[in-house]
Design a protein around this motif. Sequence first.
Motif, PDB file in Angstrom:
ATOM      1  N   PRO A   1       0.823  -1.214   0.000  1.00  0.00           N
ATOM      2  CA  PRO A   1       0.000   0.000   0.000  1.00  0.00           C
ATOM      3  C   PRO A   1       0.856   1.262   0.000  1.00  0.00           C
ATOM      4  O   PRO A   1       1.944   1.303   0.571  1.00  0.00           O
ATOM      5  N   ASP A   2       0.347   2.291  -0.661  1.00  0.00           N
ATOM      6  CA  ASP A   2       1.004   3.594  -0.627  1.00  0.00           C
ATOM      7  C   ASP A   2       0.957   4.157   0.791  1.00  0.00           C
ATOM      8  O   ASP A   2       0.079   3.817   1.581  1.00  0.00           O
ATOM      9  N   VAL A   3       1.892   5.032   1.097  1.00  0.00           N
ATOM     10  CA  VAL A   3       1.885   5.787   2.357  1.00  0.00           C
ATOM     11  C   VAL A   3       1.444   7.202   1.999  1.00  0.00           C
ATOM     12  O   VAL A   3       2.196   7.944   1.341  1.00  0.00           O
ATOM     13  N   LEU A   4       0.235   7.563   2.402  1.00  0.00           N
ATOM     14  CA  LEU A   4      -0.350   8.839   2.007  1.00  0.00           C
ATOM     15  C   LEU A   4      -1.139   9.436   3.162  1.00  0.00           C
ATOM     16  O   LEU A   4      -1.689   8.700   3.986  1.00  0.00           O
ATOM     17  N   PRO A   5      -1.226  10.760   3.212  1.00  0.00           N
ATOM     18  CA  PRO A   5      -2.099  11.375   4.220  1.00  0.00           C
ATOM     19  C   PRO A   5      -3.561  11.167   3.827  1.00  0.00           C
ATOM     20  O   PRO A   5      -3.851  10.830   2.672  1.00  0.00           O
TER      21      PRO A   5
ATOM     22  N   GLU B   1      -5.554  16.347   3.241  1.00  0.00           N
ATOM     23  CA  GLU B   1      -4.470  16.774   4.125  1.00  0.00           C
ATOM     24  C   GLU B   1      -3.262  17.209   3.293  1.00  0.00           C
ATOM     25  O   GLU B   1      -3.027  16.701   2.208  1.00  0.00           O
ATOM     26  N   PRO B   2      -2.469  18.169   3.796  1.00  0.00           N
ATOM     27  CA  PRO B   2      -1.327  18.664   3.017  1.00  0.00           C
ATOM     28  C   PRO B   2      -0.300  17.570   2.730  1.00  0.00           C
ATOM     29  O   PRO B   2      -0.050  16.697   3.557  1.00  0.00           O
ATOM     30  N   LEU B   3       0.263  17.647   1.543  1.00  0.00           N
ATOM     31  CA  LEU B   3       1.317  16.719   1.131  1.00  0.00           C
ATOM     32  C   LEU B   3       2.405  17.548   0.464  1.00  0.00           C
ATOM     33  O   LEU B   3       2.241  18.049  -0.644  1.00  0.00           O
TER      34      LEU B   3
ATOM     35  N   ALA C   1      -2.720   9.991 -11.941  1.00  0.00           N
ATOM     36  CA  ALA C   1      -4.016  10.057 -11.255  1.00  0.00           C
ATOM     37  C   ALA C   1      -3.836  10.275  -9.754  1.00  0.00           C
ATOM     38  O   ALA C   1      -4.601  11.017  -9.125  1.00  0.00           O
ATOM     39  N   LEU C   2      -2.816   9.647  -9.173  1.00  0.00           N
ATOM     40  CA  LEU C   2      -2.560   9.795  -7.733  1.00  0.00           C
ATOM     41  C   LEU C   2      -2.174  11.235  -7.391  1.00  0.00           C
ATOM     42  O   LEU C   2      -2.628  11.794  -6.391  1.00  0.00           O
ATOM     43  N   VAL C   3      -1.347  11.832  -8.234  1.00  0.00           N
ATOM     44  CA  VAL C   3      -0.942  13.220  -8.005  1.00  0.00           C
ATOM     45  C   VAL C   3      -2.151  14.151  -8.131  1.00  0.00           C
ATOM     46  O   VAL C   3      -2.313  15.089  -7.344  1.00  0.00           O
ATOM     47  N   GLU C   4      -3.001  13.897  -9.094  1.00  0.00           N
ATOM     48  CA  GLU C   4      -4.204  14.720  -9.237  1.00  0.00           C
ATOM     49  C   GLU C   4      -5.095  14.615  -8.004  1.00  0.00           C
ATOM     50  O   GLU C   4      -5.697  15.598  -7.575  1.00  0.00           O
ATOM     51  N   ARG C   5      -5.154  13.437  -7.419  1.00  0.00           N
ATOM     52  CA  ARG C   5      -6.030  13.244  -6.260  1.00  0.00           C
ATOM     53  C   ARG C   5      -5.455  13.877  -4.996  1.00  0.00           C
ATOM     54  O   ARG C   5      -6.160  14.555  -4.243  1.00  0.00           O
TER      55      ARG C   5
ATOM     56  N   PHE D   1       4.118  18.309 -13.086  1.00  0.00           N
ATOM     57  CA  PHE D   1       3.454  17.017 -13.162  1.00  0.00           C
ATOM     58  C   PHE D   1       2.060  17.222 -12.600  1.00  0.00           C
ATOM     59  O   PHE D   1       1.859  17.124 -11.390  1.00  0.00           O
ATOM     60  N   GLY D   2       1.105  17.578 -13.453  1.00  0.00           N
ATOM     61  CA  GLY D   2      -0.202  17.964 -12.958  1.00  0.00           C
ATOM     62  C   GLY D   2      -0.036  19.188 -12.067  1.00  0.00           C
ATOM     63  O   GLY D   2       0.600  20.166 -12.459  1.00  0.00           O
ATOM     64  N   PRO D   3      -0.538  19.128 -10.831  1.00  0.00           N
ATOM     65  CA  PRO D   3      -0.411  20.267  -9.923  1.00  0.00           C
ATOM     66  C   PRO D   3       0.944  20.343  -9.225  1.00  0.00           C
ATOM     67  O   PRO D   3       1.212  21.293  -8.501  1.00  0.00           O
ATOM     68  N   ALA D   4       1.804  19.351  -9.427  1.00  0.00           N
ATOM     69  CA  ALA D   4       3.054  19.255  -8.657  1.00  0.00           C
ATOM     70  C   ALA D   4       4.266  19.662  -9.477  1.00  0.00           C
ATOM     71  O   ALA D   4       4.346  19.404 -10.677  1.00  0.00           O
TER      72      ALA D   4
END
Length: 198
Positions: free
Chosen positions: A17-21, A25-27, A111-115, A147-150
């Motif tokens: 599994p990914d480690v995500l907030p 939440e801010p990332l 898709a993950l970055v967009e989310r 990369f998208g918003p990043a």
Amino acid sequence: MRPTKADLEAARDRLIPDVLPPDGEPLRVLFSGINPGLYSAATGHHFARPGNRFWPALHRSGFTDRLLHPSEQHLLPAYGLGITNIAPRATARADELTDEELREGGRRLTALVERHRPACLAVCGVTAYRTAFGRPRAGIGPQDETFGPAKLWILPNPSGLNASWQLDRLAAEFARLREAADAVRTSGRARRSPRTSC
């Protein structure tokens, strides 16, 4: 307890599994490996193989206030950090992945970055990035494209097999990223305009 040879073989093709907030939440920085190795898949922890320099580089660069063990990966969201992989399938070596798997992983990462909308995406492995995103001239460091918003940053692969990047040099590159990510946070624009720094 270290995985046995049988444990490692049983971990082939396993997903971690990914480690995500939590959503919303801010990332600050989302780190992306190439794909899990068998040791990581057997333990369930990213960058877990002894000799991998990800965790020491993360600490030496100032991202964390102490050296975290891979089993403490769940603490990363409190630092504004996350971990994923381009390709989710565990293999003994990254070169076991097909180009199509890397390209499909690139679509998943997009898709993950967009989310989750990190301020910065840091891909650990320039060769895999070149294949996944069709950027044959990409190099280590900050990229001109977003990369998208990043804001996009490419880091060296922290594997112990990457002998051309010893820990001090690797940590210095992580520190360049951290300084840029801190500039975003200090400016108060991490959520509003991630393209301005990182």
